[in-house]
Design a protein around this motif. Structure first.
Motif, PDB file in Angstrom:
ATOM      1  N   UNK B  97       0.857  -1.078  -0.032  1.00 49.25           N
ATOM      2  CA  UNK B  97      -0.013   0.090  -0.088  1.00 49.25           C
ATOM      3  C   UNK B  97       0.928   1.094  -0.148  1.00 49.25           C
ATOM      4  N   UNK B 105      -4.974   3.545   7.218  1.00 51.54           N
ATOM      5  CA  UNK B 105      -5.192   2.415   8.007  1.00 51.54           C
ATOM      6  C   UNK B 105      -5.271   2.947   9.427  1.00 51.54           C
ATOM      7  N   UNK B 108      -8.175   3.904  11.331  1.00 51.68           N
ATOM      8  CA  UNK B 108      -9.092   3.044  11.235  1.00 51.68           C
ATOM      9  C   UNK B 108      -9.962   3.020  12.606  1.00 51.68           C
ATOM     10  N   UNK B 113     -17.349   3.527   9.592  1.00 56.81           N
ATOM     11  CA  UNK B 113     -18.081   3.090   8.385  1.00 56.81           C
ATOM     12  C   UNK B 113     -17.884   1.488   8.204  1.00 56.81           C
ATOM     13  N   UNK B 129     -14.587   9.090   4.473  1.00 61.52           N
ATOM     14  CA  UNK B 129     -13.353   8.904   3.850  1.00 61.52           C
ATOM     15  C   UNK B 129     -12.816  10.158   3.234  1.00 61.52           C
ATOM     16  N   UNK B 132     -10.753  11.143   6.501  1.00 67.81           N
ATOM     17  CA  UNK B 132      -9.704  10.208   6.786  1.00 67.81           C
ATOM     18  C   UNK B 132      -8.532  10.471   5.754  1.00 67.81           C
TER      19      UNK B 132
ATOM     20  N   UNK C 180     -12.802   2.423   4.075  1.00 65.60           N
ATOM     21  CA  UNK C 180     -11.948   2.025   5.054  1.00 65.60           C
ATOM     22  C   UNK C 180     -12.119   0.430   5.270  1.00 65.60           C
ATOM     23  N   UNK C 183      -9.466  -1.210   2.927  1.00 60.67           N
ATOM     24  CA  UNK C 183      -7.923  -1.013   3.423  1.00 60.67           C
ATOM     25  C   UNK C 183      -7.649  -1.932   4.404  1.00 60.67           C
ATOM     26  N   UNK C 184      -8.711  -1.944   5.520  1.00 64.45           N
ATOM     27  CA  UNK C 184      -8.574  -2.973   6.495  1.00 64.45           C
ATOM     28  C   UNK C 184      -8.264  -4.243   5.803  1.00 64.45           C
ATOM     29  N   UNK C 186      -6.942  -4.996   3.185  1.00 67.06           N
ATOM     30  CA  UNK C 186      -5.524  -5.043   2.405  1.00 67.06           C
ATOM     31  C   UNK C 186      -4.649  -5.172   3.532  1.00 67.06           C
TER      32      UNK C 186
END
Lengths: 293, 260, 319
Positions: B97, B105, B108, B113, B129, B132, C180, C183-184, C186
């Motif tokens: 990533x 991340x 998180x 959501x 999003x 974030x 989100x 991404x979690x 991944x």
């Protein structure tokens, strides 16, 4: 049929098929010990052993010779498998290794289907003599051959790993690869031998069970799953655990087929597999390990 | 919260692995907004202690209180939600990533959501999003990785990966940050930059507990130092107290004083 | 879902809409129905395999549960096909949860074997429980699906419904990947321990995506049963499960689109190349091995690196 005769039959066939699962499990353990990977093509080695006997039976050579040629041939296939496929990918992720052993298992069974077709075959037996009477029933001597061969294999393997230099070198690699290489052992060579050894043991299993159950091109995956069930049940990596667990699974399947349901007999070892994986992945004789961060 | 109230209390924590006592009734605490270092020879149990605090290993006995909440039996992700973040000895960044996505991340636990709202592209999910992304860009800026924001984390330099891991923790807005040998592999200049970063983080209201071998860094940043040896606490005090503690010198610093 | 994905989805929708207008041949249309059905499964499987890094070698079982639930309820109990499809979904959610919860604690090989074992158990059930499934020869006489009172009976009818469903599944999957939760997932696939330490409830997300992919497979299975009016155990055996995985692999272990491409390639190729007839087993095995050796990251990443190469050349030419 008397109860004792029926029980005797279930026990004999259970032990016999259990011996095969034990040998497949031993094959898994040898490869797992040196590489940490599970070889999804292990069942194919068994199938190839039996099929090789079928092919060679067309040539009318003495049994011992076909036996030797077969195990050498399958051993070579195992070695090639390691050299050409596993070794180049030794640094790849677990997913890649799972897929590649899966792919090879499909390739091997596909090749056999191509050469011999889909029908089941009956490989030749070592001795064809009369069934031996026992407790009110009669045992096909081939069953005894399976048990005898399995016992021999286990004894020879134990001696191999304890007494021979090569065996101890392979063991050393399993325990601590870096330390082994520091004392001059070549880990990659040891891994190569592990694969050859696993393949040979698998082939032997196929050669002795083929005359009893027949063999078809796609028997591999089921043997793989059941052999793996035995391997985890006995504690992955433990040869003696594998033998015990294999016998237990064989008896479970045999009695299950007799008393519960014969159509679902294959399901029983699979249920055991799932149960072990879910609740005690270290097996009956294994020790739970803490996760290493 | 007064300056002297404890942020985290480790109470008589022991950990046994088979026959080996990795930790033996270790007790200590870190006060709010302070920086504490754990030092000790290799195998002294420092990383094991971190693993127990963060829930990856369960203690054989003893307990850990974080801001008055008992952490025993909690899973790692639950402990992280309480406000404890950690870095690892070798950076565990998400190599596939981008740097920015790694930080995202980190956001998180501060967001909510779930899978259904995401699948249906719910407005609240989309709004979150955007937030974030904005907050994560701020953190990327804070750790100085703006230029490499969209690069894959596995392509960053080692020092950049370390910074990224720290930034990812900061994105969690933790109350306590555990750092496992953050100076390993860094040269002198990078270590000084790390010290500055640690102070900056502390000034932002975070309590810091770190495991380190580099004595210069330890002495520079720490308010207190805990010394472990063979799983036991052998000293617990200010840097100057530790420096002159005979037990510590005998066990550990004696060999290191030439390099400190 | 992001601009690029949205454009790609629209392009796909247009292509899908145009196809039946240009191609009237029922055989080709039916191939595309199968592509759609397979893609419905692989798109979900990709979330599990490519993003979360969890191997499932038993997804054929969920497909089979969907197909057989639809088949059994309509044939043996005269249920409404749509209701039977929904019952399939309910059953699959339960089974996926029961199997998934303990399985997803396992890693790598153990998970592969557990899913393989589960897949095989399902096959044995379909094969042996003849009072329900009619055994190895298969279940015949499965009625057509009716939606809103209209019965589907032509290839075109099924084509439209299957591809509409696929587009919905695809959009949902793409939305998830860009969120989100994506991404979690991944992060779980990349480094589960680091993910846990950041507060990602790995167990929860793994089971969620496992169940979601099972639901996709179930709906696809039901559509298969209604389309063919027939299902047999050999349609949903281990080899089918493995083929599904190969579709995801060949398409690209990088994103959801690859899974779609993989489904298309591995559904169309056996029809187009008649040598597949006898050697399909060999060829699939060979594909898997060769892909792992030469392209462990799949076609998708090869295309991605090609794209990067082109961009680099382009920018160099500019400067």
């Amino acid at each position: 049929m008397t109860l004792s005769a029926q029980l005797a039959q279930y026990v004999i066939s259970g032990i016999t098929i259990g011996c095969i699962y034990a040998m497949v499990a031993i094959g898994f353990n040898i490869i797992f010990n040196s590489t940490g990977i599970i070889n999804l093509a292990q069942g194919e080695f068994v199938m190839l052993g039996a099929m090789s006997m079928v092919l060679l039976s067309h040539f009318h050579i003495p049994f011992l010779l076909t036996f030797l040629i077969s195990i050498v041939a399958v051993g070579i296939i195992g070695g090639l498998f390691q050299r050409l496929v596993i070794d180049p990918l030794r640094n790849e992720s677990m997913i890649v290794l799972v897929f590649v052993t899966l792919g090879v298992s499909i390739l091997l069974s596909g090749s056999v289907m191509f050469i011999l077709g889909k029908e089941p075959y009956l490989p030749p037996a070592m001795i064809s003599s009369q069934p031996i009477p026992f407790l009110g029933t009669a045992i096909d001597p081939q069953y005894l051959v399976v048990m005898g061969v399995t016992l021999t294999v286990v004894v020879l393997l134990t001696l191999f790993f304890e007494k021979t230099i090569l065996g101890q070198a392979i063991k050393a690699c399993s325990i601590n690869r870096m330390a082994a290489s520091l004392v001059g052992i070549n880990p990659r060579k040891m891994i190569f031998f592990s694969f050859v050894l696993s393949a040979v043991i698998g082939a032997i299993a196929g050669i002795v069970i083929g005359p009893i159950t027949m063999m078809e091109y796609d028997r591999g995956p089921m043997l793989c799953l059941k052999g793996f069930a035995a391997a985890v049940l006995g504690g992955l990596g433990s040869i003696h655990g594998a033998v015990l667990a294999g016998l237990m699974l064989g008896l479970l399947e045999s009695f299950g087929a007799g008393y519960v349901s014969s159509s679902y007999k294959d399901a029983l070892p699979l249920i055991v597999l799932l149960a072990v994986l879910f609740w005690k992945p270290t097996g009956l004789f294994g020790v739970t390990e803490e996760r290493e961060i | 919260m007064t300056k002297l109230s404890p942020c985290i209390e480790i109470q008589q924590v022991s950990k046994k692995f088979g026959g080996l006592m990795a930790l033996m009734e270790v007790s200590t605490q870190v006060n709010a907004n302070e920086i504490k270092s754990i030092i000790g020879p290799n195998g002294a149990g420092k990383t094991t202690l971190f693993n127990v605090i963060t829930g990856f290993i369960s203690a054989s006995s003893g307990s850990i209180m974080y801001k008055g909440i008992c952490l025993d039996q909690k899973k790692p992700h639950q402990i992280a939600s309480e406000g404890i973040a950690r870095t690892f000895q070798t950076p565990r960044i998400f190599g596939n990533m981008s740097a920015l996505e790694n930080i995202m991340v980190g956001r998180h636990i501060r967001t909510r959501s779930g899978i259904f709202k995401a699948a249906l592209s719910w407005p609240s999910s989309r709004k979150e999003e955007i937030e974030i992304r904005a907050r994560s860009k701020e953190v990327v800026h804070f750790i100085g990785l703006d230029a490499k924001r969209d690069e894959l984390a596995k392509d960053l330099t080692f020092a950049e990966q370390r910074s990224l891991e720290i930034g990812r923790c900061l994105a969690c807005e933790p109350g306590l940050l555990l750092m496992d040998e953050p100076a390993a592999g860094l040269d002198d200049e990078e270590q000084m930059a790390l010290a500055d970063l640690i102070f900056k983080i502390r000034d932002g209201g975070v309590t810091i507990l770190l495991v380190e071998h580099h004595m210069r860094l330890v002495m520079k940043v720490s308010d207190e130092v805990l010394v472990l040896n063979y799983g036991s606490k052998i000293a617990d005090g200010t840097p100057s107290q530790i420096r002159s503690d005979e037990r510590v010198i005998n066990a550990y610093l004696g060999r290191k004083s030439a390099n400190a | 879902m992001g601009k690029k994905n949205l454009i790609a989805v629209l392009v796909l929708a247009i292509v899908i809409a145009l196809f039946p207008l240009l191609v009237k041949n029922d055989y080709y249309r039916s191939i595309m129905v199968f592509v759609g059905i397979h893609a419905m499964v692989t798109v979900g499987l990709a979330l599990l395999l490519v993003y979360a890094g969890q191997i499932s070698l038993g997804h054929g079982a969920f497909f089979g549960i969907g197909a057989y639930t639809s088949g059994i309820l309509t044939v043996k109990f005269a249920a409404n096909p749509l209701l039977a499809l929904v019952m399939g979904i309910v059953l699959v959610i339960i089974v996926a949860y029961v199997i998934g919860k303990p399985s997803l604690k396992l890693t790598g090989h153990y998970l592969a074997m557990a899913t393989l074992g589960f897949g095989w158990l399902a096959y044995i059930f379909f094969n042996e429980q003849t009072n329900l499934t009619d055994g190895p020869s298969g279940l015949i006489g499965i009625p057509q699906l009716s939606l809103l009172g209209i019965e589907l009976d032509t290839d075109l009818d099924y084509y439209i419904v299957v591809w509409l469903l696929l587009l919905i599944f695809l959009c949902m999957a793409l939305n998830i990947t860009r969120s989100r939760v994506g991404r979690a997932l991944r992060s779980i696939g990349d480094d589960e321990i680091a993910a846990e330490s950041l507060g990602v409830d790995t167990a929860k997300y793994k089971i969620q995506v496992f169940v979601l992919s099972a639901v996709y497979a179930s709906i696809a299975g039901s559509m298969y049963a209604y389309y063919l009016n027939f299902v047999s155990p050999s349609d949903v055996n281990i080899f089918f499960s493995i083929r599904l995985v190969i579709m995801v692999v060949i398409g690209g272990m990088t994103n959801v689109w690859g899974a779609l491409i993989g489904a298309a390639v591995l559904t169309i190729m056996p029809e187009v190349l008649t040598i597949f007839e006898d050697y399909d087993v060999l060829i699939f095995g060979g594909i898997l091995v060769l892909m792992m050796i030469f392209m462990p990251k799949g076609l998708g990443s090869k295309l991605a690196s090609l794209e990067t190469l082109i961009q680099l050349r382009h920018s160099r030419r500019r400067s």
